[in-house]
Each structure stands twice: as C-alpha cells, then as structure tokens.
Design an enzyme around this catalytic site. Sequence first.
Site, PDB file in Angstrom:
ATOM      1  N   GLU A  90       0.843  -1.213   0.000  1.00 20.82           N
ATOM      2  CA  GLU A  90       0.000   0.000   0.000  1.00 20.82           C
ATOM      3  C   GLU A  90       0.873   1.256   0.000  1.00 20.82           C
ATOM      4  O   GLU A  90       0.570   2.233  -0.678  1.00 20.82           O
ATOM      5  CB  GLU A  90      -0.923  -0.010   1.220  1.00 20.82           C
TER       6      GLU A  90
ATOM      7  N   GLU B 242      -3.848  -9.452   3.715  1.00 17.46           N
ATOM      8  CA  GLU B 242      -4.609  -9.142   4.934  1.00 17.46           C
ATOM      9  C   GLU B 242      -5.767 -10.103   5.187  1.00 17.46           C
ATOM     10  O   GLU B 242      -6.079 -10.417   6.334  1.00 17.46           O
ATOM     11  CB  GLU B 242      -5.140  -7.703   4.883  1.00 17.46           C
TER      12      GLU B 242
HETATM   13  C1  3H9 Z   1      -1.469  -4.902   7.160  1.00 17.93           C
HETATM   14  O1  3H9 Z   1      -0.508  -4.595   6.508  1.00 17.93           O
HETATM   15  C2  3H9 Z   1      -2.642  -3.988   7.396  1.00 17.93           C
HETATM   16  C3  3H9 Z   1      -2.683  -2.804   6.486  1.00 17.93           C
HETATM   17  O2  3H9 Z   1      -3.339  -3.098   5.284  1.00 17.93           O
HETATM   18  C4  3H9 Z   1      -3.471  -1.675   7.091  1.00 17.93           C
HETATM   19  C5  3H9 Z   1      -2.879  -0.976   8.225  1.00 17.93           C
HETATM   20  C6  3H9 Z   1      -3.681   0.244   8.650  1.00 17.93           C
HETATM   21  N1  3H9 Z   1       4.114  -7.675  11.767  1.00 17.93           N
HETATM   22  O3  3H9 Z   1       7.098 -15.519   8.707  1.00 17.93           O
HETATM   23  P1  3H9 Z   1       8.450 -15.441   9.246  1.00 17.93           P
HETATM   24  C7  3H9 Z   1       7.424 -11.587  12.229  1.00 17.93           C
HETATM   25  S1  3H9 Z   1      -1.571  -6.414   7.941  1.00 17.93           S
HETATM   26  C8  3H9 Z   1       4.783  -8.093  12.841  1.00 17.93           C
HETATM   27  O4  3H9 Z   1       8.939 -16.555  10.092  1.00 17.93           O
HETATM   28  P2  3H9 Z   1       9.512 -15.749   6.605  1.00 17.93           P
HETATM   29  C9  3H9 Z   1       7.028 -13.031  12.486  1.00 17.93           C
HETATM   30  O5  3H9 Z   1       6.095 -13.118  13.522  1.00 17.93           O
HETATM   31  C10 3H9 Z   1      -0.049  -7.215   7.544  1.00 17.93           C
HETATM   32  N2  3H9 Z   1       5.603  -9.170  12.817  1.00 17.93           N
HETATM   33  O6  3H9 Z   1       9.520 -15.191   8.076  1.00 17.93           O
HETATM   34  C11 3H9 Z   1       8.366 -13.636  12.830  1.00 17.93           C
HETATM   35  O7  3H9 Z   1       8.663 -13.293  14.172  1.00 17.93           O
HETATM   36  P3  3H9 Z   1       9.526 -14.272  15.130  1.00 17.93           P
HETATM   37  C12 3H9 Z   1      -0.043  -7.763   6.168  1.00 17.93           C
HETATM   38  C13 3H9 Z   1       5.745  -9.822  11.671  1.00 17.93           C
HETATM   39  O8  3H9 Z   1      10.775 -15.287   6.001  1.00 17.93           O
HETATM   40  C14 3H9 Z   1       9.339 -12.891  11.936  1.00 17.93           C
HETATM   41  O9  3H9 Z   1       8.672 -11.680  11.563  1.00 17.93           O
HETATM   42  N3  3H9 Z   1       1.178  -8.516   5.957  1.00 17.93           N
HETATM   43  C15 3H9 Z   1       5.061  -9.437  10.520  1.00 17.93           C
HETATM   44  O10 3H9 Z   1       9.164 -17.185   6.584  1.00 17.93           O
HETATM   45  C16 3H9 Z   1       9.715 -13.641  10.689  1.00 17.93           C
HETATM   46  O11 3H9 Z   1       8.542 -14.063  10.036  1.00 17.93           O
HETATM   47  C17 3H9 Z   1       1.233  -9.834   6.167  1.00 17.93           C
HETATM   48  O12 3H9 Z   1       0.255 -10.467   6.493  1.00 17.93           O
HETATM   49  C18 3H9 Z   1       4.212  -8.300  10.590  1.00 17.93           C
HETATM   50  N4  3H9 Z   1       3.541  -7.862   9.521  1.00 17.93           N
HETATM   51  O13 3H9 Z   1       8.307 -15.008   5.884  1.00 17.93           O
HETATM   52  C19 3H9 Z   1       2.572 -10.474   5.950  1.00 17.93           C
HETATM   53  N5  3H9 Z   1       5.387 -10.290   9.519  1.00 17.93           N
HETATM   54  O14 3H9 Z   1      10.862 -14.388  14.472  1.00 17.93           O
HETATM   55  C20 3H9 Z   1       2.928 -11.324   7.134  1.00 17.93           C
HETATM   56  C21 3H9 Z   1       6.255 -11.162  10.032  1.00 17.93           C
HETATM   57  O15 3H9 Z   1       9.516 -13.562  16.435  1.00 17.93           O
HETATM   58  N6  3H9 Z   1       4.259 -11.900   7.039  1.00 17.93           N
HETATM   59  N7  3H9 Z   1       6.485 -10.903  11.333  1.00 17.93           N
HETATM   60  O16 3H9 Z   1       8.763 -15.563  15.150  1.00 17.93           O
HETATM   61  C22 3H9 Z   1       4.552 -12.946   6.232  1.00 17.93           C
HETATM   62  O17 3H9 Z   1       3.761 -13.408   5.439  1.00 17.93           O
HETATM   63  C23 3H9 Z   1       5.915 -13.530   6.387  1.00 17.93           C
HETATM   64  O18 3H9 Z   1       6.420 -13.162   7.635  1.00 17.93           O
HETATM   65  C24 3H9 Z   1       6.949 -13.100   5.303  1.00 17.93           C
HETATM   66  C25 3H9 Z   1       8.351 -13.630   5.686  1.00 17.93           C
HETATM   67  C26 3H9 Z   1       6.539 -13.708   3.946  1.00 17.93           C
HETATM   68  C27 3H9 Z   1       7.043 -11.626   5.172  1.00 17.93           C
END
Ligand code: 3H9
Length: 689
Positions: free
Chosen positions: A111, A131
């Site tokens: 975004e 999301e």
């Molecule tokens: C959003 O954006 C809302 C908006 O539209 C509006 C706002 C107003 N936040 O998955 P991993 C942590 S909603 C906080 O093992 P990978 C995760 O918990 C968001 N923490 O790595 C982990 O922590 P720990 C939309 C986050 O390489 C560490 O990072 N975005 C977030 O296998 C490593 O993660 C998503 O839904 C976060 N957003 O995969 C994307 N993301 O080491 C969510 C990750 O303590 N993320 N962490 O266990 C993912 O899909 C995967 O993490 C990603 C990396 C593909 C990025």
Amino acid sequence: MAEAASSENKVSVEHRGGVAIVAIDNPPVNALSFSVRKPLHDALVRLRDDAATAAIVVTCAGRTFIAGADITEFGKPMQDPDLRALIALLETIEKPTVAAIHGTALGGGLELALGCHFRVADKAAKLGLPEVKLGLLPGAGGTVRLPALIGPLMALDMISSGTPIAASEALEAGLVDALATDGLVADAAAFAAVKAAEGGPFSSVRLRRDKIEAVDGEQLEARIKAIVGKAKGLRAPVACTEAVRNAVLLPFDEALAAERTLFVELVASDQSKAQRHLFFAEREAAKVEGVDKSVKPRPIHRVGIIGAGTMGGGIAMAFANGGIPVTLVEAAEDALQRGLERIEKNYAISVSRGSLSEAAKAERMARLSGTTDYASLAECDLIIEAVFEDMVVKKGVLAAIDKVAKPGAIIATNTSYLDVNALAASVSRPQDFAGMHFFSPANIMKLLEIVRGRETAPDVLVTLLSLARTVGKVPVVVGVCHGFVGNRMLTARGADVEALLLEGASPADVDKAFTDFGWPMGPFQMWDLAGLDISWRNRKALGKTALIADWLCEQGRFGQKTGRGFYLYADGRTAQSDPELASHIADEAKRLGIAPRAISAEEIIDRTLYPLINEGSRILEEGIAARESDVDLVWVNGYGFPIGKGGPMFWARQKGLATIVERLAYWHQKTGKDVFHPSEWLKAKASEG
Ligand code: 3H9
C-alpha cells in the site's frame, strides 16, 4: 553520503546526486511499526521541502521490502503518524517517488508502494495484499488504489485470495513500472533521475480512473458472488468484495473512508483476532524446547518412502509437489505400479480441473522413482515408512531400513497411534529417528505432527520442521502418547456422541450442530467418509466396544464406501437419514432404559467440544504439546476446526475457561465419564482468570 534520520536508526537517507535514497531497516521483515513510521514521515517531509532533492527512492535493508503493518500493534492505541497519513504525504510530493521492491511487498508495504508514483522491483520479488488471511482487508488504501492501477477484476482476486503475484506478472499488470537488471537500488535511482529530468507533474494512483471505468460490471458482480459463496462464514473475504465494489462505485476519498470503516470493524472482530493468533502460532511452533537457534538442519536432497498405498502415495506427492525427489518403495512390483498409477491419476485430475499444468504434472512425476529394492534407499537423506499400522509390521520394515540407510540419514515412522519410542528401538540409531504423522490425503492436508521420541536429536527436529515448511506443511512438534495430540483429542471429542444418539439426537442433529459451529462436517459424516471398519479394528485390538458403530460394522455397513453407515448413500455420495438405524437406536435406548428427549445444539457442543478442550488441556499438562497455540494449529490444520475461531484452546479462552470447567463438572457429575472430569490444568488456568 548517508545520514541517520532517527536516533533508533530505522530509517536512513543517502543522497546520490539529486536522488535521495530513503532506506528502512526494521528486521526481520521491515514491518511498519511506529518506530519506522515516525522517522519515515519526518524524512519525507524534509526531502519534500529540500530544494536539492529532485527525486526520492524508498527501499528496505535486509531480506525484504516492507511485509506490512506491524501486526503486533493491532488492538493497541495507534500512534501517529498512521500509515494512511504517510501514504497521503507521499501522494502530495511533487517530485518523483519510487518504491524499490525486493523480497515481498505485502499488505501495508504494498500500500505504501502504491502511494509512490512508480515501482521498480527485483525480478524475484513478490507483491500481494494478504490481509484477508489475517481476517482483515487492506486498510491503508489498498482496496481502492490497487483496482485503480491494475483493474478491479485482478485486484479483487489478489485482495480476496491474499495470494501474492510474481514481479513479472506485476510488470505485465502495470503494478510495477520496471524490473531491475543491474541492482535494485541503483536501477531505481537511475529510473527516478530520468523521471525527474523529464519533469512533472507526476501522476499518482489516486488520479487513475481508466481501468475503473473500463470494468465489466456484470463480470465483477459474478466474481464477487463466487467469492462470497466460498467465504465459509468468514467476514473478511466478503468485506474485501465490498471494498473493491466501493472502489468502482464511489469517488476515491469516499471509497477510502468506506474501506476504513470496514477495516475498523474487522480488526476488532473475534475472527481476525483468531486468525492473527494462528499467524503467530505458526511462527511459535518453529521454536522447540531445548533446541537453540544455532542448531542447523541436515541437508535433505532425496526422500525415501516405504509403502505406495494411499498414505505413502500422498506423502510422496507432498514432497514431489514441494520440489523434493522421492524414491518410492513397495514390496511387490504390481503394488508399486498401482501406487504410481494412483499418483499419476491424482495429478491428471488436477490437470483436468485446471489447477495444475501438464508441464508441472510432468515435472512432479519426474521427481518420483519407484522400486522394489530397499538398497535404493541408501541414497536417501530421509526415509519414511508408511506401511500398515501394526507394531510388528512397522518394526520389521524399520529394521530393514536401518540396514541400508546411510549414516546421518533420518528414519521416520508415519504412525497415527503407535508408540514412537518402541518403534525407535528397532533401529540402531534412535537419535536419528522420529515420528512424522501426516494426515490423509497427505498431499493436501497441511498438518504434520512431528513426534519427538525420547532420543530424537535436536537437529533431526530442526530438519523436519524446516523441510515441512519447504513443502508447505504446518509442522507441530509433539510428544509420545497414544494418538499424539490430534487423534487423542479426537477420541475425546467422540467419546459421548453415541450417548447423544441413545438419548434422542439423530446423527443429522449432531452433524448439523457441528457444521453450524463452523466445522466442515460433523463426526458421523466424518466416520462414514473415513470408513467405520478402521476404528472397529482398532477397538477390537484394544478390547473396546462402541454400541452403535459396532452394530453397523457387524452388518457390513462401513460408511460411504459400502453405501451405508450412519447414513444411507443411495447415489454413493449424498447422506440420507436411515430409518433402520433410527429404529435400532430406539430399541437399544429402550433396552437400556433411556427415555428419548429433545437435545439442543448447545448440549451437543457441550458434550463434544468441551471434552476435546479438556483432553487438550491434559495434553498440555503432560507436556505432550508445548503450548496452547500448538494444539490450535493441530486442530485447524488437521481436523477442520473453524479458522475464524482460532482453534479449540483459543476458543476456550474466548469463551472463558471458568465456563468450560463449570460445564465439564456438570456433565461429569451427570455421566460419571472421565472425559468430562476437568483437568487440573484447566482448573488452575480458570482460577487465574
Ligand atoms: C497490514 O498490513 C494492514 C494494512 O493493510 C493496514 C494498516 C492500517 N508484523 O514468517 P516469518 C514476524 S496487515 C509483525 O517466520 P519468513 C514473524 O512473527 C499485515 N511481525 O519469516 C516472525 O517473528 P519471530 C499484512 C511480523 O521469512 C518474523 O517476523 N502482511 C510481521 O518465513 C519472521 O517471520 C502480512 O500479512 C508483521 N507484519 O516469511 C505479511 N510479519 O521471528 C505477514 C512477520 O519472532 N508476514 N512478522 O517468530 C509474512 O507473510 C511472512 O512473515 C513473510 C516472511 C513472507 C514476510
């Protein structure tokens, strides 16, 4: 030269001639926490007003572009500037702004990039709005800007599925303007410099109406209808469709405001809380007690599987799908051929449905080699036995594997119930041994219970965890007990259902209470589908009985496959109530002196779900599962517990543990059954409040 823009140094600015490179550095995934938003906002304001800056590139350090808003901040008071304000600021800058994207630009990250005038991406980058998987919708303009930029139909697919697209597809769709060839930041800076030289005004996405106006309204509504039809009681996918429709029908700012309203509704909903819980649960599950981060996985280049039956074949497909070569071993040539043919047929079905290409099918089949010769297992790094569920048979197979497996190879058993420590005793290297409990169909079901034996080495656990994630499974490490986490709890869930029948509920009443709760099917539908004969055999082996189910099996009624079970299947598929069974149940009730009565859906849930939760709490008490969220993952990914309720332990917490204890105690007092006896764990946690 580079300068730190904040004391925490999460955003820095480097000037390359007239181009300012703004770099975000917030490991591990550059989430847009307050500690990023604030210095980013300040840096953008300064650069906007700086006469020497002609163009701005926003990029990220580390392994990825921004992966979204910081999910841990949801539910807490939002600190300004919020993400929408940041994007609005970007849109007012009259110098070209370029997002330089590598890794994954997700959610709020994409975004933010949509707030820039241009996007340049690394070839391997992925872009998406996931999301919906968190029970949300993009809440910082994504549902309005993405349709404007790439068209409402494609945007709707991306937003409602949450699936990211590759950089090449993004380029084709107009989501990115260029792919980097020489180095992302250098290319993005060069791109920005050219745009600055060409001069403005630079058009922001908010001004684009061409693709919105070109959309075929009927096609959009048909797509929306299909998505709503498949939402399975989840609000977020439906809200996503509403937001995209708004983007088409409303002026830009009104659509943004409507998106905000939907986002606020969703972020506070129990469903989103449940889905966010599951997101973090998956990450937590990778952390295993007594195994520190320095432990490295063993390399796995080839997997051997013994048994080409339904289970072995499914496991082979799971690895082949995930890119891992497989050696499939059967005792006899004809069984092997049958197994390989079944796999080929399964892939052919996917091709005919359009979910797999011929080329991908050929690639997957090429990863499978079949043999009747155990010696071929010598080249495998992981060998899984998936033979008949019998201790003696499995021990014999494991001893044979032990003879040919190379040093360091991991040997695993795919058992649903048997004692993994007893099985480990049949190999000379119990440290290299573990259980891998796949769920049928193994090529589809996401759950993998990794059973940690008494002597399983830490690096074996780390290897299996990482391999499972590579092939798209959700792994959970569990301890040794009869049925491990999932099947043990399943037994508890079913412990009182025959009593419900005898007291007056029909199989359809019970199943309806389950589907109304959100399960994909009820216990009787599930048993009929799985085949009643399997659990009959199990019961006989354990010297146990089940009044109604045993009677059905004695009549040769094994469920769907024999056309009759708890239901009748006249056409082989559609369940119909069976008057003969109803009258048999009534006779049995009479014989036992049970007077039939009306049974409410609430009572059905009480007497099935609460024992399930109780057993889960005993499993936690015994340390068979490490944490409540592990139990939730097992049930959501292996047994269809509704995602929007977050798993049995999360649901129990939402409901209030004191209520659960009180209802269990009531049923325990009424029935005397142990499954209702509230565990000490549950009582202690309930009293903590
Ligand atoms: C959003 O954006 C809302 C908006 O539209 C509006 C706002 C107003 N936040 O998955 P991993 C942590 S909603 C906080 O093992 P990978 C995760 O918990 C968001 N923490 O790595 C982990 O922590 P720990 C939309 C986050 O390489 C560490 O990072 N975005 C977030 O296998 C490593 O993660 C998503 O839904 C976060 N957003 O995969 C994307 N993301 O080491 C969510 C990750 O303590 N993320 N962490 O266990 C993912 O899909 C995967 O993490 C990603 C990396 C593909 C990025």
